[in-house]
Scaffold this motif. Structure first.
Motif, PDB file in Angstrom:
ATOM      1  N   ARG A 309       0.831  -1.201   0.000  1.00 41.77           N
ATOM      2  CA  ARG A 309       0.000   0.000   0.000  1.00 41.77           C
ATOM      3  C   ARG A 309       0.874   1.264   0.000  1.00 41.77           C
ATOM      4  O   ARG A 309       0.608   2.218  -0.725  1.00 41.77           O
ATOM      5  N   LEU A 310       1.931   1.248   0.781  1.00 43.68           N
ATOM      6  CA  LEU A 310       2.849   2.389   0.824  1.00 43.68           C
ATOM      7  C   LEU A 310       3.587   2.565  -0.515  1.00 43.68           C
ATOM      8  O   LEU A 310       4.020   3.659  -0.845  1.00 43.68           O
ATOM      9  N   CYS A 311       3.718   1.481  -1.275  1.00 41.54           N
ATOM     10  CA  CYS A 311       4.322   1.557  -2.615  1.00 41.54           C
ATOM     11  C   CYS A 311       3.258   1.870  -3.673  1.00 41.54           C
ATOM     12  O   CYS A 311       3.530   1.750  -4.877  1.00 41.54           O
ATOM     13  N   ASP A 312       2.058   2.211  -3.232  1.00 45.11           N
ATOM     14  CA  ASP A 312       0.951   2.539  -4.141  1.00 45.11           C
ATOM     15  C   ASP A 312       0.491   1.338  -4.976  1.00 45.11           C
ATOM     16  O   ASP A 312       0.084   1.472  -6.128  1.00 45.11           O
ATOM     17  N   ILE A 313       0.587   0.144  -4.376  1.00 50.75           N
ATOM     18  CA  ILE A 313       0.125  -1.072  -5.060  1.00 50.75           C
ATOM     19  C   ILE A 313      -1.114  -1.595  -4.337  1.00 50.75           C
ATOM     20  O   ILE A 313      -1.021  -2.048  -3.197  1.00 50.75           O
ATOM     21  N   PRO A 314      -2.292  -1.525  -4.989  1.00 47.82           N
ATOM     22  CA  PRO A 314      -3.509  -2.013  -4.330  1.00 47.82           C
ATOM     23  C   PRO A 314      -3.559  -3.537  -4.313  1.00 47.82           C
ATOM     24  O   PRO A 314      -3.163  -4.188  -5.285  1.00 47.82           O
ATOM     25  N   THR A 315      -4.028  -4.105  -3.208  1.00 44.34           N
ATOM     26  CA  THR A 315      -4.213  -5.558  -3.116  1.00 44.34           C
ATOM     27  C   THR A 315      -5.578  -5.824  -2.492  1.00 44.34           C
ATOM     28  O   THR A 315      -6.182  -4.922  -1.910  1.00 44.34           O
ATOM     29  N   MET A 316      -6.050  -7.042  -2.644  1.00 49.42           N
ATOM     30  CA  MET A 316      -7.352  -7.417  -2.074  1.00 49.42           C
ATOM     31  C   MET A 316      -7.218  -8.807  -1.440  1.00 49.42           C
ATOM     32  O   MET A 316      -6.377  -9.595  -1.856  1.00 49.42           O
ATOM     33  N   ILE A 317      -8.086  -9.077  -0.466  1.00 52.78           N
ATOM     34  CA  ILE A 317      -8.103 -10.422   0.118  1.00 52.78           C
ATOM     35  C   ILE A 317      -9.397 -11.123  -0.269  1.00 52.78           C
ATOM     36  O   ILE A 317     -10.483 -10.746   0.175  1.00 52.78           O
ATOM     37  N   TYR A 318      -9.276 -12.095  -1.149  1.00 49.52           N
ATOM     38  CA  TYR A 318     -10.396 -12.971  -1.518  1.00 49.52           C
ATOM     39  C   TYR A 318     -10.058 -14.358  -1.037  1.00 49.52           C
ATOM     40  O   TYR A 318      -9.184 -14.988  -1.603  1.00 49.52           O
ATOM     41  N   TYR A 319     -10.613 -14.851   0.076  1.00 52.98           N
ATOM     42  CA  TYR A 319     -11.657 -14.256   0.897  1.00 52.98           C
ATOM     43  C   TYR A 319     -11.187 -14.264   2.341  1.00 52.98           C
ATOM     44  O   TYR A 319     -10.427 -15.133   2.721  1.00 52.98           O
ATOM     45  N   THR A 320     -11.671 -13.352   3.157  1.00 49.50           N
ATOM     46  CA  THR A 320     -11.216 -13.319   4.548  1.00 49.50           C
ATOM     47  C   THR A 320     -11.975 -14.322   5.410  1.00 49.50           C
ATOM     48  O   THR A 320     -11.535 -14.659   6.497  1.00 49.50           O
ATOM     49  N   LYS A 321     -13.130 -14.782   4.939  1.00 47.33           N
ATOM     50  CA  LYS A 321     -13.971 -15.654   5.749  1.00 47.33           C
ATOM     51  C   LYS A 321     -14.501 -16.817   4.917  1.00 47.33           C
ATOM     52  O   LYS A 321     -15.037 -16.601   3.834  1.00 47.33           O
ATOM     53  N   PRO A 322     -14.376 -18.049   5.438  1.00 49.53           N
ATOM     54  CA  PRO A 322     -14.978 -19.181   4.716  1.00 49.53           C
ATOM     55  C   PRO A 322     -16.506 -19.078   4.781  1.00 49.53           C
ATOM     56  O   PRO A 322     -17.041 -18.431   5.664  1.00 49.53           O
ATOM     57  N   MET A 323     -17.146 -19.740   3.851  1.00 47.77           N
ATOM     58  CA  MET A 323     -18.622 -19.712   3.821  1.00 47.77           C
ATOM     59  C   MET A 323     -19.221 -20.199   5.137  1.00 47.77           C
ATOM     60  O   MET A 323     -20.178 -19.628   5.646  1.00 47.77           O
ATOM     61  N   LEU A 345      -6.278 -20.860   4.283  1.00 47.53           N
ATOM     62  CA  LEU A 345      -6.112 -19.923   3.157  1.00 47.53           C
ATOM     63  C   LEU A 345      -6.722 -18.550   3.440  1.00 47.53           C
ATOM     64  O   LEU A 345      -6.227 -17.539   2.945  1.00 47.53           O
ATOM     65  N   CYS A 346      -7.788 -18.526   4.234  1.00 51.81           N
ATOM     66  CA  CYS A 346      -8.387 -17.223   4.549  1.00 51.81           C
ATOM     67  C   CYS A 346      -7.391 -16.328   5.282  1.00 51.81           C
ATOM     68  O   CYS A 346      -7.530 -15.107   5.281  1.00 51.81           O
ATOM     69  N   ASP A 347      -6.360 -16.911   5.885  1.00 50.23           N
ATOM     70  CA  ASP A 347      -5.325 -16.138   6.582  1.00 50.23           C
ATOM     71  C   ASP A 347      -4.103 -15.852   5.712  1.00 50.23           C
ATOM     72  O   ASP A 347      -3.260 -15.043   6.089  1.00 50.23           O
ATOM     73  N   THR A 348      -3.971 -16.539   4.576  1.00 52.88           N
ATOM     74  CA  THR A 348      -2.680 -16.463   3.868  1.00 52.88           C
ATOM     75  C   THR A 348      -2.759 -15.981   2.413  1.00 52.88           C
ATOM     76  O   THR A 348      -1.724 -15.741   1.801  1.00 52.88           O
ATOM     77  N   VAL A 349      -3.970 -15.849   1.842  1.00 51.92           N
ATOM     78  CA  VAL A 349      -4.046 -15.450   0.426  1.00 51.92           C
ATOM     79  C   VAL A 349      -4.011 -13.923   0.268  1.00 51.92           C
ATOM     80  O   VAL A 349      -4.472 -13.189   1.142  1.00 51.92           O
ATOM     81  N   LEU A 350      -3.469 -13.500  -0.856  1.00 54.60           N
ATOM     82  CA  LEU A 350      -3.466 -12.077  -1.197  1.00 54.60           C
ATOM     83  C   LEU A 350      -3.518 -11.955  -2.722  1.00 54.60           C
ATOM     84  O   LEU A 350      -2.742 -12.594  -3.425  1.00 54.60           O
ATOM     85  N   SER A 351      -4.479 -11.154  -3.198  1.00 54.08           N
ATOM     86  CA  SER A 351      -4.606 -10.976  -4.654  1.00 54.08           C
ATOM     87  C   SER A 351      -3.976  -9.648  -5.056  1.00 54.08           C
ATOM     88  O   SER A 351      -4.192  -8.622  -4.413  1.00 54.08           O
TER      89      SER A 351
END
Ligand SMILES: *Cc1c(COP(=O)(O)O)cnc(C)c1O
Length: 375
Positions: A309-323, A345-351
């Motif tokens: 984020r500080l490098c101006d690179i947007p990321t998203m977390i899909y998904y933070t919570k299992p169904m 994976l909900c703790d370790t993925v980053l898109s």
């Protein structure tokens, strides 16, 4: 930098899109105009199915498919635990019971061994009846449809392909949205093929189901929409959205799909030694709805995300919570041991940013920063 650069895509396609939209406004056939039929034909041709039935969005598409099969109270529908909420929501909305299944940690798609075990358990238990497997093409890669088909045939179940993220993907040259008995997709703006609002489509080869779908999406119409022979929905794709999708589909088929694949390969070359990169199976192609990496744990991910984020690179977390942990599904209790992979994976993925208009410089910059963070 944009996570998905819809503005840049619009710049490239502006003249065609503007002309198409102006034309719809001039003709004023805002609902079920000729562009809708034209788009449905082109989509069916691209995907390789006999029918395409457009509708209001990807969630309605799932609901309409379940309506065709009369899925409701007492029916069990098997859904991956790692997906967007709508996949499970449509099942409960239909009155049926979703049974969540853990995923394969390499492909992010439903774990077919655990799926079959669970179908056997549910059958033995006898409270609800296994009827449908909803397979999701998560992040753009098709699910394991050979295995899923074998299991569905063995237990006399339907396969519903949720291709909301998968449009364009392939297995051995066969296109996503052709693997289910019925398949669905979404044209939500950020999906691989997106419109400028909500939109969706349903695909099938079955004449009877296609006819039902054409009726169900317009108030269960018979001869016309004032002759109502069943309870349906109001779920149509706007003519303006169809007109926007026509040039966007052409660009997608001509170069965007190949371009986004070469971008993903570029990322994988630069990142493969540093983080866990997406695993695309032999003979599979992804439409790269997301490029998702895995890190060690939640605190490392938080730090990496903040650094980017500080490098101006947007990321998203899909998904933070299992169904199975969503509050809306709290009445469906289940053994936590069944969801070991999704929970992790909900703790370790980053898109990270991916779209067909990402430049080589941007790919290099994002990759360099991720490698820097770890060194
Ligand atoms: C986006 C999405 C949907 C829902 O699509 P909408 O058009 O937003 O209703 C369903 N399933 C999955 C896997 C999705 O990613």
């Amino acid at each position: 930098m944009q996570f998905k650069d819809l503005q840049l895509q619009y710049k490239v396609l502006k003249s065609e899109i503007d002309a198409e939209v102006a034309n719809v406004i001039k003709e004023a056939e805002f609902i079920s105009g000729k562009q809708v039929k034209d788009l449905e034909q082109k989509l069916a041709e691209y995907v390789g199915t006999k029918y395409c039935i457009s509708c209001g969005n990807g969630t309605d598409a799932l609901s309409l498919a379940l309506m065709v099969w009369n899925i409701g109270t007492g029916d069990a529908v098997f859904v991956p635990d790692f997906t967007f909420f709508a996949t499970g929501e449509a099942v409960t909305y239909a009155g049926a019971t979703p049974v969540f299944i853990d995923i394969n940690p390499n492909t992010y798609n439903i774990d077919t061994e655990k799926l079959e075990q669970r179908i056997i358990e549910v059958k033995k238990n006898g409270k609800i009846l296994p009827k449908v497997i909803i397979a999701v093409d998560l992040f753009g890669q098709p699910a394991d449809y050979m295995e899923i088909r074998r299991i569905a045939d063995k237990y006399h179940m339907f396969v519903l392909e949720d291709g909301a993220q998968g449009f364009g993907g392939e297995i051995s040259g066969k296109k996503a949205c052709s693997f289910g008995d019925i398949s669905t997709t979404s044209f939500f703006p950020a999906k691989p093929l997106g419109c400028y609002g909500d939109g969706g489509a349903i695909f099938t080869d079955n004449d009877e189901w296609a006819n039902l779908l054409f009726s169900l999406r317009i108030h269960g119409k018979g001869e016309d929409k004032y002759d109502n022979i069943r309870i349906g929905m109001n779920s149509r794709l706007d003519t303006i959205q169809a007109a926007i999708l026509l040039p966007k589909l052409a660009a997608f088929a001509e170069y965007e799909f190949n371009k986004v694949n070469s971008i993903a390969n570029h990322y994988s070359k630069l990142l493969g030694k540093t983080v866990k990169i997406p695993d695309i199976l032999p003979n599979y192609r992804s439409s790269w709805a997301q490029y998702t990496i895995q890190v060690t744990d939640r605190s490392e991910r938080t730090k990496l995300q903040e650094y980017l984020r500080l490098c101006d690179i947007p990321t998203m977390i899909y998904y933070t919570k299992p169904m199975h942990k969503q509050k809306a599904f709290e009445q469906i209790s289940d053994d936590e041991n069944n969801f070991e992979v999704t929970n992790r994976l909900c703790d370790t993925v980053l898109s990270i940013p991916i779209h067909p208009y990402l430049s080589n410089e941007e790919i290099d910059y994002v990759s360099e920063k991720i490698v820097n963070f770890f060194s």
